[in-house]
Design a protein around this motif. Structure first.
Motif, mmCIF file in Angstrom:
data_model
loop_
_atom_site.group_PDB
_atom_site.id
_atom_site.type_symbol
_atom_site.label_atom_id
_atom_site.label_comp_id
_atom_site.label_asym_id
_atom_site.label_seq_id
_atom_site.Cartn_x
_atom_site.Cartn_y
_atom_site.Cartn_z
ATOM 1 N N TRP A 1 0.823 -1.214 0.000
ATOM 2 C CA TRP A 1 0.000 0.000 0.000
ATOM 3 C C TRP A 1 0.857 1.264 0.000
ATOM 4 C CZ3 TRP A 1 -3.849 -1.982 4.279
ATOM 5 C CH2 TRP A 1 -4.666 -2.972 3.721
ATOM 6 N N LEU A 2 2.080 1.154 0.489
ATOM 7 C CA LEU A 2 2.983 2.312 0.464
ATOM 8 C C LEU A 2 3.698 2.472 -0.867
ATOM 9 C CD1 LEU A 2 4.638 2.035 4.000
ATOM 10 C CD2 LEU A 2 3.314 3.999 3.166
ATOM 11 N N SER A 3 4.119 1.343 -1.469
ATOM 12 C CA SER A 3 5.005 1.436 -2.637
ATOM 13 C C SER A 3 4.529 0.672 -3.861
ATOM 14 C CB SER A 3 6.399 0.918 -2.264
ATOM 15 O OG SER A 3 6.384 -0.490 -2.088
ATOM 16 N N GLY A 4 3.514 -0.181 -3.696
ATOM 17 C CA GLY A 4 3.061 -0.998 -4.820
ATOM 18 C C GLY A 4 3.772 -2.330 -4.931
ATOM 19 N N SER A 5 4.758 -2.605 -4.089
ATOM 20 C CA SER A 5 5.502 -3.862 -4.175
ATOM 21 C C SER A 5 4.596 -5.036 -3.796
ATOM 22 C CB SER A 5 6.709 -3.836 -3.243
ATOM 23 O OG SER A 5 6.294 -3.802 -1.889
ATOM 24 N N MET A 6 4.871 -6.191 -4.387
ATOM 25 C CA MET A 6 4.130 -7.408 -4.055
ATOM 26 C C MET A 6 5.111 -8.539 -3.787
ATOM 27 S SD MET A 6 0.541 -7.793 -5.998
ATOM 28 C CE MET A 6 -0.771 -6.558 -5.877
ATOM 29 N N VAL A 7 5.994 -8.308 -2.832
ATOM 30 C CA VAL A 7 6.983 -9.311 -2.459
ATOM 31 C C VAL A 7 6.867 -9.598 -0.972
ATOM 32 C CG1 VAL A 7 8.558 -8.570 -4.292
ATOM 33 C CG2 VAL A 7 8.804 -7.616 -1.971
ATOM 34 N N SER A 8 7.437 -10.705 -0.568
ATOM 35 C CA SER A 8 7.545 -11.030 0.849
ATOM 36 C C SER A 8 9.010 -10.895 1.238
ATOM 37 C CB SER A 8 7.048 -12.457 1.119
ATOM 38 O OG SER A 8 6.913 -12.690 2.510
ATOM 39 N N GLU A 9 9.264 -10.834 2.537
ATOM 40 C CA GLU A 9 10.641 -10.695 3.038
ATOM 41 C C GLU A 9 10.970 -11.951 3.831
ATOM 42 O OE1 GLU A 9 13.414 -10.398 5.934
ATOM 43 O OE2 GLU A 9 11.341 -9.958 6.552
ATOM 44 N N ARG A 10 12.214 -12.413 3.743
ATOM 45 C CA ARG A 10 12.560 -13.761 4.170
ATOM 46 C C ARG A 10 12.311 -14.030 5.652
ATOM 47 N NH1 ARG A 10 17.031 -16.003 6.240
ATOM 48 N NH2 ARG A 10 18.215 -14.081 5.914
ATOM 49 N N THR A 11 12.602 -13.087 6.552
ATOM 50 C CA THR A 11 12.436 -13.402 7.972
ATOM 51 C C THR A 11 10.987 -13.718 8.309
ATOM 52 O OG1 THR A 11 12.141 -11.100 8.731
ATOM 53 C CG2 THR A 11 14.399 -11.927 8.575
ATOM 54 N N ASN A 12 10.063 -13.044 7.636
ATOM 55 C CA ASN A 12 8.649 -13.298 7.893
ATOM 56 C C ASN A 12 8.168 -14.525 7.134
ATOM 57 O OD1 ASN A 12 6.105 -12.809 9.026
ATOM 58 N ND2 ASN A 12 6.292 -10.623 8.728
ATOM 59 N N ALA A 13 8.614 -14.698 5.888
ATOM 60 C CA ALA A 13 8.244 -15.891 5.131
ATOM 61 C C ALA A 13 8.676 -17.148 5.882
ATOM 62 C CB ALA A 13 8.891 -15.855 3.749
ATOM 63 N N SER A 14 9.787 -17.043 6.601
ATOM 64 C CA SER A 14 10.326 -18.214 7.295
ATOM 65 C C SER A 14 9.463 -18.646 8.475
ATOM 66 C CB SER A 14 11.752 -17.937 7.776
ATOM 67 O OG SER A 14 11.773 -17.072 8.898
ATOM 68 N N THR A 15 8.551 -17.791 8.942
ATOM 69 C CA THR A 15 7.694 -18.149 10.083
ATOM 70 C C THR A 15 6.486 -18.977 9.659
ATOM 71 O OG1 THR A 15 6.193 -16.215 9.982
ATOM 72 C CG2 THR A 15 8.288 -15.935 11.170
ATOM 73 N N ALA B 1 13.549 -24.077 4.784
ATOM 74 C CA ALA B 1 14.645 -23.368 5.449
ATOM 75 C C ALA B 1 16.005 -23.757 4.903
ATOM 76 C CB ALA B 1 14.600 -23.655 6.955
ATOM 77 N N VAL B 2 16.115 -24.944 4.333
ATOM 78 C CA VAL B 2 17.398 -25.403 3.805
ATOM 79 C C VAL B 2 17.591 -24.926 2.367
ATOM 80 C CG1 VAL B 2 18.813 -27.423 3.283
ATOM 81 C CG2 VAL B 2 17.366 -27.401 5.335
ATOM 82 N N ALA B 3 16.585 -25.122 1.536
ATOM 83 C CA ALA B 3 16.692 -24.738 0.126
ATOM 84 C C ALA B 3 16.509 -23.240 -0.082
ATOM 85 C CB ALA B 3 15.663 -25.507 -0.705
ATOM 86 N N GLY B 4 15.852 -22.564 0.857
ATOM 87 C CA GLY B 4 15.625 -21.130 0.717
ATOM 88 C C GLY B 4 14.597 -20.786 -0.341
ATOM 89 N N VAL B 5 13.555 -21.611 -0.448
ATOM 90 C CA VAL B 5 12.464 -21.373 -1.408
ATOM 91 C C VAL B 5 11.159 -21.786 -0.735
ATOM 92 C CG1 VAL B 5 13.875 -21.715 -3.469
ATOM 93 C CG2 VAL B 5 12.729 -23.681 -2.406
ATOM 94 N N TRP B 6 10.029 -21.377 -1.324
ATOM 95 C CA TRP B 6 8.740 -21.859 -0.845
ATOM 96 C C TRP B 6 8.664 -23.375 -1.009
ATOM 97 C CZ3 TRP B 6 6.119 -18.674 2.030
ATOM 98 C CH2 TRP B 6 6.101 -17.307 1.766
ATOM 99 N N ASP B 7 8.089 -24.058 -0.033
ATOM 100 C CA ASP B 7 7.942 -25.509 -0.099
ATOM 101 C C ASP B 7 6.674 -25.831 -0.886
ATOM 102 O OD1 ASP B 7 7.869 -28.227 0.282
ATOM 103 O OD2 ASP B 7 8.395 -28.136 2.413
ATOM 104 N N VAL B 8 6.788 -25.711 -2.192
ATOM 105 C CA VAL B 8 5.632 -25.884 -3.082
ATOM 106 C C VAL B 8 5.073 -27.297 -2.988
ATOM 107 C CG1 VAL B 8 4.937 -25.891 -5.514
ATOM 108 C CG2 VAL B 8 6.389 -24.051 -4.646
ATOM 109 N N ASP B 9 5.951 -28.289 -2.868
ATOM 110 C CA ASP B 9 5.483 -29.675 -2.797
ATOM 111 C C ASP B 9 4.584 -29.899 -1.586
ATOM 112 O OD1 ASP B 9 6.868 -30.280 -5.081
ATOM 113 O OD2 ASP B 9 8.577 -31.183 -4.051
ATOM 114 N N LEU B 10 4.950 -29.304 -0.474
ATOM 115 C CA LEU B 10 4.157 -29.457 0.746
ATOM 116 C C LEU B 10 2.754 -28.877 0.548
ATOM 117 C CD1 LEU B 10 3.779 -30.065 3.774
ATOM 118 C CD2 LEU B 10 4.927 -27.891 4.269
ATOM 119 N N LEU B 11 2.691 -27.669 0.007
ATOM 120 C CA LEU B 11 1.387 -27.038 -0.198
ATOM 121 C C LEU B 11 0.556 -27.816 -1.206
ATOM 122 C CD1 LEU B 11 2.398 -23.258 -0.260
ATOM 123 C CD2 LEU B 11 1.516 -24.582 1.646
ATOM 124 N N THR B 12 1.213 -28.321 -2.241
ATOM 125 C CA THR B 12 0.497 -29.078 -3.268
ATOM 126 C C THR B 12 -0.095 -30.357 -2.688
ATOM 127 O OG1 THR B 12 1.942 -28.172 -4.984
ATOM 128 C CG2 THR B 12 0.725 -30.176 -5.521
#
Length: 492
Positions: free
Chosen positions: A165-179, A185-196
């Motif tokens: 809402w401040l800048s128009g960005s649509m990204v997440s930041e790693r410290t919060n994504a990690s919660t 946490a090892v690969a440093g990516v979203w665990d797509v397989d788990l969600l699928t």
């Protein structure tokens, strides 16, 4: 150098603060310019965050910060973790974000773990199993509103939503994504397989950036109010920001407690620590600044006391922390103890009544005086912290020689002196506004004024702290109480 003016938006589960930070190249000074309550709302029996109200208060505070400073170089937002908003392509919310204490997830964790083994989930995410983790919230969301997740263009954590809402960005930041327990946490990516595997859509997952990343200038619609400030993602998880501000001098022998509504008790590691033993102890690996890992356990924290105060106020007896702290001295030590992490304390209707029910179930006398409740809570928290640090030393091999208490709990002299006495090591309390301080420090990284974790910590060491040395005469009593606590909680 020219003084930098940065605005830290620090939203906690109880209140929000807009803090103006001024950096002269050596010292960072903070000034609170706006504070407001964060009051969730209940609709049809469910708890939601009043996000429009928080946004409105945030803008009021940012206008004040700009007026006070003349101009702002940057703005960054941090909040609690795990909660999210679903937005369309224009950043419009598709519904109010649920509050993590909402009961919709009460049985979801068990259902998910019946479908996917806990060992598989933990081996990738390294996150403590808690019923309100984003993974379980998303599963509950899909059960409750089938198809709603698939309609979202992006899932944004609460600070990411404000950055949008401040800048128009649509990204997440790693410290919060990690919660979220959706992040590998090892690969440093979203665990797509788990969600699928859980039937959850993944097209809504945003790009993830590091803390200290510039997201873009303030949108044109806000520039009359806020100028052309750059929006920078700090460590957007409030604990990540708080630990960034730890005034650490010895890098390998310290522990921390980010002490507020929750107590996050941990150590800083260079990489995640994931093993069957760590899973069994249910510790968490969350992202920290500059690639570090926050190895910690969530402890219920001062929420118990806050909820007691709320109930007393409803009953017509408003008591502040100062009054309670003064009266605590007159209450006998270890007269009553509770397990702060008992699930019944997560979201009770009446905290004092719930505590008394717990005490009676465990063969203890119910409490009457507010100071007795306060002493029970503080002593129980200290004993829980000690148990966590004891387990942590075994799991990590770290010999903790000092503990940094950061955040609001740093103001509680009883809590910090008792912790020093119980652990038998020094406790360094402060800074009180560690989250806002760390937020501002990582904005300075994004502006190019600070380059490394060492430089961030050097500035952090120039903050005011208070040292609590252990009182040897009190240590034995705390050791005896620790044995009582372990018997009460069934820990070994």
């Amino acid at each position: 150098m020219t003084t930098r003016n940065v605005a830290a938006v620090d939203l906690g589960a109880e209140s929000g603060r807009i803090i103006l930070g001024r950096f002269n190249g050596k010292k960072l000074l903070l000034e609170e310019v706006h504070r407001f309550a964060n009051r969730p709302v209940t609709i049809h029996g469910h708890r939601f965050w009043n996000i429009p109200g928080l946004w409105d208060e945030t803008l009021i505070g940012l206008r004040k910060a700009r007026q006070r400073a003349g101009s702002l170089d940057s703005i960054g937002v941090d909040t609690w973790g795990v909660d999210y908003g679903l937005v369309d392509r224009n950043g419009f919310l598709l519904g109010l974000p649920f509050q993590y204490r909402d009961q919709r997830t009460s049985t979801i964790m068990e259902q998910v773990c019946a479908l996917i083994p806990r060992e598989r989930i933990y081996a990738h995410t390294g996150i403590q199993f808690l019923p309100f983790n984003t993974l379980f919230q998303l599963t509950a969301h899909e059960y409750q509103q089938p198809g709603a997740l698939a309609q979202a263009h992006r899932l944004l954590m609460i600070p990411d939503l404000f950055h949008n809402w401040l800048s128009g960005s649509m990204v997440s930041e790693r410290t919060n994504a990690s919660t979220t327990q959706c992040w590998d946490a090892v690969a440093g990516v979203w665990d797509v397989d788990l969600l699928t595997q859980l039937g959850l859509p993944t097209s809504m997952l945003p790009l993830v950036v590091e803390p200290g990343t510039p997201l873009g200038p303030v949108l044109a619609e806000w520039q009359d109010d806020l100028g052309s400030a750059l929006v920078i993602a700090p460590a957007t998880h409030d604990t990540g920001s708080a630990i960034a501000a730890a005034p650490v001098s010895s890098p390998d022998s310290w522990g921390y407690i980010s002490s507020g509504t929750w107590s996050l008790v941990g150590v800083e590691l260079p990489q995640p620590l994931i093993s069957p033993g760590v899973l069994a102890a249910n510790y968490t690996n969350e992202g920290g600044v500059f690639g570090t890992t926050r190895f910690l356990k969530n402890v219920m924290g001062l929420w118990l006391l806050q909820e007691c105060q709320r109930q007393w106020a409803r009953d017509g007896h408003t008591l502040d922390y100062e009054t309670l702290s003064t009266d605590v001295a007159g209450v006998p030590a270890f007269a009553a103890l509770v397990d702060p992490d008992d699930p019944r304390f997560l979201a009770p209707m009446n905290m004092p009544a719930t505590m008394n029910a717990y005490l009676q179930e465990h063969g203890q006398e119910p409490l009457q005086a507010p100071a007795a409740f306060a002493r029970c809570i503080l002593e129980s928290l200290v004993l829980r912290y000690c148990e966590v640090f004891r387990q942590m030393g075994i799991l990590t091999g770290k010999d903790i020689k000092g503990v940094h208490v950061l955040g609001g709990g740093a103001r509680n002299a009883w809590l910090n002196q008792w912790l020093a006495n119980a652990l038998g090591i020094p406790v360094i309390a402060g800074p009180h506004e560690a989250t806002a301080y760390g937020n501002a420090l990582m904005q300075l990284v994004g502006l190019g004024d600070l380059q490394s974790l060492a430089e961030v910590r050097t500035v952090a060491q120039r903050t005011a702290t208070r040292l609590f040395e252990p009182q040897a005469a009190q240590h034995e009593a705390w050791q005896e109480a620790a044995g009582q606590f372990r018997a009460l909680t069934g820990t070994h």
